[in-house]
Write a protein that holds these residues in place. Sequence first.
Motif, PDB file in Angstrom:
ATOM      1  N   ARG A   1       2.377 -14.450   3.326  1.00  0.00           N
ATOM      2  CA  ARG A   1       1.668 -14.005   4.327  1.00  0.00           C
ATOM      3  C   ARG A   1       0.897 -12.898   3.599  1.00  0.00           C
ATOM      4  O   ARG A   1       1.420 -12.229   2.784  1.00  0.00           O
ATOM      5  CB  ARG A   1       2.288 -13.503   5.398  1.00  0.00           C
ATOM      6  CG  ARG A   1       1.566 -12.928   6.666  1.00  0.00           C
ATOM      7  CD  ARG A   1       2.391 -12.365   7.452  1.00  0.00           C
ATOM      8  NE  ARG A   1       3.394 -13.064   8.292  1.00  0.00           N
ATOM      9  CZ  ARG A   1       4.339 -12.792   9.070  1.00  0.00           C
ATOM     10  NH1 ARG A   1       4.623 -11.276   9.354  1.00  0.00           N
ATOM     11  NH2 ARG A   1       5.159 -13.514   9.694  1.00  0.00           N
ATOM     12  N   ASP A   2      -0.657 -12.877   3.784  1.00  0.00           N
ATOM     13  CA  ASP A   2      -1.276 -11.710   2.975  1.00  0.00           C
ATOM     14  C   ASP A   2      -0.912 -10.378   3.844  1.00  0.00           C
ATOM     15  O   ASP A   2      -1.150 -10.436   5.047  1.00  0.00           O
ATOM     16  CB  ASP A   2      -2.822 -12.027   3.187  1.00  0.00           C
ATOM     17  CG  ASP A   2      -3.194 -13.232   2.177  1.00  0.00           C
ATOM     18  OD1 ASP A   2      -2.560 -13.411   1.122  1.00  0.00           O
ATOM     19  OD2 ASP A   2      -4.188 -14.017   2.461  1.00  0.00           O
ATOM     20  N   ILE A   3      -0.808  -9.476   3.084  1.00  0.00           N
ATOM     21  CA  ILE A   3      -0.636  -8.022   3.568  1.00  0.00           C
ATOM     22  C   ILE A   3      -1.339  -7.126   2.847  1.00  0.00           C
ATOM     23  O   ILE A   3      -2.168  -7.406   1.958  1.00  0.00           O
ATOM     24  CB  ILE A   3       0.728  -7.828   3.568  1.00  0.00           C
ATOM     25  CG1 ILE A   3       1.351  -7.622   1.812  1.00  0.00           C
ATOM     26  CG2 ILE A   3       1.815  -8.817   4.051  1.00  0.00           C
ATOM     27  CD1 ILE A   3       2.540  -6.895   1.669  1.00  0.00           C
ATOM     28  N   SER A   4      -1.426  -5.867   3.576  1.00  0.00           N
ATOM     29  CA  SER A   4      -2.107  -4.891   2.878  1.00  0.00           C
ATOM     30  C   SER A   4      -1.250  -3.586   2.754  1.00  0.00           C
ATOM     31  O   SER A   4      -0.605  -3.191   3.593  1.00  0.00           O
ATOM     32  CB  SER A   4      -3.489  -4.369   4.042  1.00  0.00           C
ATOM     33  OG  SER A   4      -4.176  -3.350   3.452  1.00  0.00           O
ATOM     34  N   LEU A   5      -1.516  -3.021   1.679  1.00  0.00           N
ATOM     35  CA  LEU A   5      -0.864  -1.755   1.226  1.00  0.00           C
ATOM     36  C   LEU A   5      -1.889  -0.766   0.970  1.00  0.00           C
ATOM     37  O   LEU A   5      -2.094  -0.339  -0.244  1.00  0.00           O
ATOM     38  CB  LEU A   5       0.288  -1.838  -0.010  1.00  0.00           C
ATOM     39  CG  LEU A   5       1.459  -3.105   0.322  1.00  0.00           C
ATOM     40  CD1 LEU A   5       2.067  -3.240  -1.056  1.00  0.00           C
ATOM     41  CD2 LEU A   5       2.355  -2.277   1.424  1.00  0.00           C
ATOM     42  N   PRO A   6      -2.808  -0.231   1.830  1.00  0.00           N
ATOM     43  CA  PRO A   6      -3.715   0.550   1.428  1.00  0.00           C
ATOM     44  C   PRO A   6      -3.870   1.651   0.640  1.00  0.00           C
ATOM     45  O   PRO A   6      -4.803   1.918   0.090  1.00  0.00           O
ATOM     46  CB  PRO A   6      -4.391   0.895   3.069  1.00  0.00           C
ATOM     47  CG  PRO A   6      -3.190   0.857   3.943  1.00  0.00           C
ATOM     48  CD  PRO A   6      -2.266  -0.159   3.315  1.00  0.00           C
ATOM     49  N   HIS A   7      -2.672   2.341   0.419  1.00  0.00           N
ATOM     50  CA  HIS A   7      -2.819   3.521  -0.399  1.00  0.00           C
ATOM     51  C   HIS A   7      -2.162   3.209  -1.867  1.00  0.00           C
ATOM     52  O   HIS A   7      -2.184   4.044  -2.551  1.00  0.00           O
ATOM     53  CB  HIS A   7      -1.966   4.764   0.394  1.00  0.00           C
ATOM     54  CG  HIS A   7      -2.411   5.014   1.488  1.00  0.00           C
ATOM     55  ND1 HIS A   7      -2.025   4.195   2.756  1.00  0.00           N
ATOM     56  CD2 HIS A   7      -3.401   6.059   2.068  1.00  0.00           C
ATOM     57  CE1 HIS A   7      -2.545   5.113   3.758  1.00  0.00           C
ATOM     58  NE2 HIS A   7      -3.496   6.036   3.446  1.00  0.00           N
ATOM     59  N   THR A   8      -2.339   1.815  -2.294  1.00  0.00           N
ATOM     60  CA  THR A   8      -1.810   1.389  -3.447  1.00  0.00           C
ATOM     61  C   THR A   8      -2.651   2.074  -4.369  1.00  0.00           C
ATOM     62  O   THR A   8      -2.035   2.708  -5.794  1.00  0.00           O
ATOM     63  CB  THR A   8      -2.083  -0.017  -3.735  1.00  0.00           C
ATOM     64  OG1 THR A   8      -1.027  -0.319  -2.806  1.00  0.00           O
ATOM     65  CG2 THR A   8      -1.564  -0.254  -5.016  1.00  0.00           C
ATOM     66  N   LYS A   9      -3.952   2.170  -4.285  1.00  0.00           N
ATOM     67  CA  LYS A   9      -4.897   2.814  -5.382  1.00  0.00           C
ATOM     68  C   LYS A   9      -4.687   4.270  -5.610  1.00  0.00           C
ATOM     69  O   LYS A   9      -4.962   4.817  -6.602  1.00  0.00           O
ATOM     70  CB  LYS A   9      -6.468   2.649  -4.841  1.00  0.00           C
ATOM     71  CG  LYS A   9      -6.841   3.502  -3.520  1.00  0.00           C
ATOM     72  CD  LYS A   9      -8.056   3.123  -3.178  1.00  0.00           C
ATOM     73  CE  LYS A   9      -8.509   3.886  -1.978  1.00  0.00           C
ATOM     74  NZ  LYS A   9      -9.843   3.498  -1.436  1.00  0.00           N
ATOM     75  N   TYR A  10      -3.971   5.095  -4.824  1.00  0.00           N
ATOM     76  CA  TYR A  10      -3.684   6.537  -5.000  1.00  0.00           C
ATOM     77  C   TYR A  10      -2.197   6.536  -5.797  1.00  0.00           C
ATOM     78  O   TYR A  10      -1.890   7.785  -6.288  1.00  0.00           O
ATOM     79  CB  TYR A  10      -3.540   7.250  -3.832  1.00  0.00           C
ATOM     80  CG  TYR A  10      -4.828   7.167  -3.151  1.00  0.00           C
ATOM     81  CD1 TYR A  10      -6.144   7.500  -3.581  1.00  0.00           C
ATOM     82  CD2 TYR A  10      -4.925   6.724  -1.734  1.00  0.00           C
ATOM     83  CE1 TYR A  10      -7.190   7.428  -2.902  1.00  0.00           C
ATOM     84  CE2 TYR A  10      -6.092   6.598  -1.092  1.00  0.00           C
ATOM     85  CZ  TYR A  10      -7.408   6.731  -1.519  1.00  0.00           C
ATOM     86  OH  TYR A  10      -8.496   6.892  -0.906  1.00  0.00           O
ATOM     87  N   ALA A  11      -1.518   5.462  -5.879  1.00  0.00           N
ATOM     88  CA  ALA A  11      -0.195   5.639  -6.579  1.00  0.00           C
ATOM     89  C   ALA A  11      -0.098   6.130  -7.894  1.00  0.00           C
ATOM     90  O   ALA A  11       0.701   7.039  -7.898  1.00  0.00           O
ATOM     91  CB  ALA A  11       0.478   3.898  -6.309  1.00  0.00           C
ATOM     92  N   LEU A  12      -0.880   5.605  -8.763  1.00  0.00           N
ATOM     93  CA  LEU A  12      -0.755   6.269 -10.237  1.00  0.00           C
ATOM     94  C   LEU A  12      -1.177   7.637 -10.357  1.00  0.00           C
ATOM     95  O   LEU A  12      -0.273   8.200 -10.792  1.00  0.00           O
ATOM     96  CB  LEU A  12      -1.430   5.562 -11.121  1.00  0.00           C
ATOM     97  CG  LEU A  12      -0.971   4.118 -11.899  1.00  0.00           C
ATOM     98  CD1 LEU A  12      -1.994   3.426 -12.853  1.00  0.00           C
ATOM     99  CD2 LEU A  12       0.100   4.450 -12.563  1.00  0.00           C
ATOM    100  N   PRO A  13      -2.217   7.948  -9.911  1.00  0.00           N
ATOM    101  CA  PRO A  13      -2.415   9.416  -9.653  1.00  0.00           C
ATOM    102  C   PRO A  13      -1.348  10.332  -9.150  1.00  0.00           C
ATOM    103  O   PRO A  13      -0.970  11.405  -9.720  1.00  0.00           O
ATOM    104  CB  PRO A  13      -3.887   9.558  -8.861  1.00  0.00           C
ATOM    105  CG  PRO A  13      -4.407   8.331  -8.727  1.00  0.00           C
ATOM    106  CD  PRO A  13      -3.243   7.264  -9.062  1.00  0.00           C
TER     107      PRO A  13
END
Length: 496
Positions: free
Chosen positions: A300-312
């Motif tokens: 199933r495709d899912i969304s983890l929308p805040h992933t792009k902020y994880a490294l910072p």
Amino acid sequence: MAELNKLTIAEARDGLRKGDVTSVELTEACLAEIDAAGVLNAFVHKTPEIALEQAKAADARLKGGEEAPAMCGIPLGIKDLFCTKGVASQAASAILDGFKPEYESTITQNLWDAGAVMLGKLNMDEFAMGSSNETSTYGDVVNPWRRGNETTPLTPGGSSGGSASAVAADLCLAATGTDTGGSIRQPAAFTGITGIKPTYGRCSRWGVVAFASSLDQAGPMTKSVRDAAIMLEAMCSHDVKDSTSVDLPVPNFEAMLTGDIKGKVIGIPKEYHMEGIPAEIEALWAEGTAMLKDAGAEIRDISLPHTKYALPAYYVIAPAEASSNLARYDGVRYGHRAKLGKGDGITEMYEKTRAEGFGDEVQRRVMIGTYVLSAGFYDAYYNRARRVRSLIKRDFETVFADGIDAILTPATPSSAFGLGEMADEDPVKMYLNDVFTVTVNLAGLPGISVPAGLDAQGLPRGLQLIGRPWEEGDLLNFAHVLEDRAGFVAKPGKWW
């Protein structure tokens, strides 16, 4: 039996029970390999006397008729981050030169109580800060794998690079590692072995030199998923000395490796299809997805929308905690102390000791951490990063609540790169190696890297599975299925 150092934990355990091999024989085989593999620079403090004494005790225990634990008689390497009584424990830093603890970490004590054998201490990035094992005071660790016929020395990944290199090169049957932002899973992927980071709080942090206390978690690095299940059970325990240790029963993880995942739901996060991800990584991910689907899982495709902020967020929170934790290294009570000039006072002693004792990467992170915790920037950086962390955790909670049983992603954005290839570049490029792994630490979840294939240059690549909190047994079962379907059996050609 086969070459003893090449056995898995499960094979060695069964051989020990049958009397086909002794722990002393296993230990001597590993010690000989360690002595012959100095060029890898994986072991930095060898403990042959301790190893043979423990091996003899394990053999006596096995012969004594009692039901010995699964880890009894198994020779291990211990990452230099774990305090081991009477044995140098430097966290690969010059500032802890000569430090020999008068106590044992809870995890290593659990392993010794189970009858395991310590071959020695393993190299790592200084204070576990690094993704390539190039920040160690002992020098670089070398990956036993090579690109095709090239002789370029490659990184084994970091920070648990010594552990990964030693397991991949069969210098030990398994090793301990720690994972703050991917430091078990990334080197496991780079060296073609299995590495699991359990749920935060599953393993005690007492006696493990701290980097970022809300992120650090220890785990096993092994030759197979079954071995990871066996060793993880021995490492886990509730510990009153660690306030973050959770009082939950430790299941028999090996018994949970049923190979049955029919009807389970695997999530594929769209945010991990990042711009610039190599086609080979995407292809491996797709193959892994197909393997799990073929085994009966629903994809199933899912969304983890805040992933792009994880490294910072991670590179604000981790240095902030590091700057606080590393303030204790001042030259007053133990470790390195700088020579002082006439007129130097305590302030100069602190400054000179820390300047001499800490390497460049540690100094960089301490300064970043001190900056983001300073009065004028605490809200702008640290508190904002903590709020982002809460959003990342909520993303995972939402998808698990929607019926997802595990999440499949790449483990790393590349295969192992050459030592020195990133050393002189912008350090942010090195930090990007953690792009697929840091979210798991920020959310406190269990994650495992499983070797799933070779790239065009013949280097191993891994896939990562992320599980529900406290459900390491289910996660290991998913990994067991993926391992079985991938059929990864490649080993580095011995050149060392």
